[in-house]
Write a protein that holds these residues in place. Structure first.
Motif, PDB file in Angstrom:
ATOM      1  N   GLU A  88       0.826  -1.199   0.000  1.00  0.00           N
ATOM      2  CA  GLU A  88       0.000   0.000   0.000  1.00  0.00           C
ATOM      3  C   GLU A  88       0.868   1.260   0.000  1.00  0.00           C
ATOM      4  O   GLU A  88       0.512   2.275  -0.616  1.00  0.00           O
ATOM      5  N   ILE A  89       1.993   1.193   0.695  1.00  0.00           N
ATOM      6  CA  ILE A  89       2.908   2.336   0.730  1.00  0.00           C
ATOM      7  C   ILE A  89       3.494   2.576  -0.655  1.00  0.00           C
ATOM      8  O   ILE A  89       3.553   3.709  -1.141  1.00  0.00           O
ATOM      9  N   LEU A 109       3.567   5.615  -5.897  1.00  0.00           N
ATOM     10  CA  LEU A 109       3.440   5.607  -7.347  1.00  0.00           C
ATOM     11  C   LEU A 109       2.239   6.428  -7.805  1.00  0.00           C
ATOM     12  O   LEU A 109       2.302   7.145  -8.804  1.00  0.00           O
ATOM     13  N   GLU A 110       1.149   6.330  -7.063  1.00  0.00           N
ATOM     14  CA  GLU A 110      -0.060   7.052  -7.437  1.00  0.00           C
ATOM     15  C   GLU A 110       0.130   8.561  -7.356  1.00  0.00           C
ATOM     16  O   GLU A 110      -0.346   9.313  -8.218  1.00  0.00           O
ATOM     17  N   HIS A 111       0.810   9.014  -6.300  1.00  0.00           N
ATOM     18  CA  HIS A 111       0.990  10.447  -6.077  1.00  0.00           C
ATOM     19  C   HIS A 111       2.328  10.969  -6.617  1.00  0.00           C
ATOM     20  O   HIS A 111       2.605  12.168  -6.499  1.00  0.00           O
ATOM     21  N   ASN A 112       3.130  10.064  -7.183  1.00  0.00           N
ATOM     22  CA  ASN A 112       4.454  10.458  -7.681  1.00  0.00           C
ATOM     23  C   ASN A 112       5.236  11.220  -6.610  1.00  0.00           C
ATOM     24  O   ASN A 112       5.893  12.235  -6.879  1.00  0.00           O
ATOM     25  N   ALA A 113       5.149  10.723  -5.398  1.00  0.00           N
ATOM     26  CA  ALA A 113       5.832  11.331  -4.252  1.00  0.00           C
ATOM     27  C   ALA A 113       6.616  10.237  -3.539  1.00  0.00           C
ATOM     28  O   ALA A 113       6.094   9.142  -3.305  1.00  0.00           O
TER      29      ALA A 113
END
Length: 228
Positions: free
Chosen positions: A60-61, A66-70
């Motif tokens: 999940e981390i 990856l989803e937030h590009n952070a």
């Protein structure tokens, strides 16, 4: 000149391997003693669970990053820090002993810095692949993906030696085959989880990285690519 005595029958363990082993067992000693109320007071009972939350790795981390590009440092560090958190004293002890055994063998051939890089790369790659494909998003903890990377280095060494002897090089993969077979048996008997994905990924990355990290490996790889 003074008599220095006979040479040691085996080379001593490299200091970095001893340091890694002591860190693993030191962290585990704190958790074990804390759970028994011998150190740290009442809060120490939850040290292991808190460490898993703060330093363990979870799909999940990775998905969130990856989803937030952070990619905050507090999450990136988990790609390595999870290797020093174990589920029990036995878990940590087995990982530590295999680390010393495999690390010692590979260190006799590879440069010491290369063995450390091999362990780190396998630890990181094992976590990333686990995070991408593991079902159920369980926590990943323990040094085994890095240790399996060292087994990949061991396999690479045996693969080269068997090739030089003109023997079937598939035999080099006997150890990993036995280990994965044992994991399958224990999983069927006692129930398992998806952490084997990280172990296999660690082994594969360790084997492949050895083509570059072994002495003269980069030169051999370039020569083979040119030849092909």
């Amino acid at each position: 000149m003074p008599d220095q005595g006979p040479p040691a029958p085996v080379n001593p363990l490299p200091p970095f391997l001893i340091a890694l082993f002591l860190v693993i067992m030191g962290v585990e000693a704190a958790f074990t003693l804390g759970a028994r109320g011998l150190v740290g007071g009442p809060d120490a009972v939850g040290w292991r669970a808190a460490a898993i939350q703060d330093y363990g790795f979870n799909g999940e981390i990775l998905g969130w990053m990856l989803e937030h590009n952070a990619y905050p440092a507090e999450h990136l560090r988990r790609l390595l820090s999870y290797a020093f958190i174990h589920g029990s004293f036995t878990h940590a002890l087995f990982a530590g002993v295999l680390l010393l055994a495999m690390g010692k063998f590979v260190s006799d051939v590879f440069r010491h810095w290369a063995v450390l890089v091999l362990f780190a790369v396998s630890t990181v790659v094992g976590a990333v692949i686990f995070g991408l494909v593991a079902p159920g998003r369980p926590w990943l903890i323990g040094a085994f993906p890095g240790v399996y990377g060292l087994i990949g280095g061991f396999t690479y060494i045996m693969w080269l030696r068997l090739g030089q002897m003109g023997t079937n090089q598939v035999r080099a993969f006997t150890l990993i085959g036995v280990l994965m077979g044992l994991q399958l048996v224990f999983g069927l008997l006692f129930g398992g989880n998806a952490t084997w994905i990280a172990d296999v990924s660690g082994f594969a990355s360790g084997f492949l990285a050895s083509f570059v990290l072994s002495p003269g490996g980069w030169s051999r790889l370039r020569a083979k690519l040119r030849h092909d």
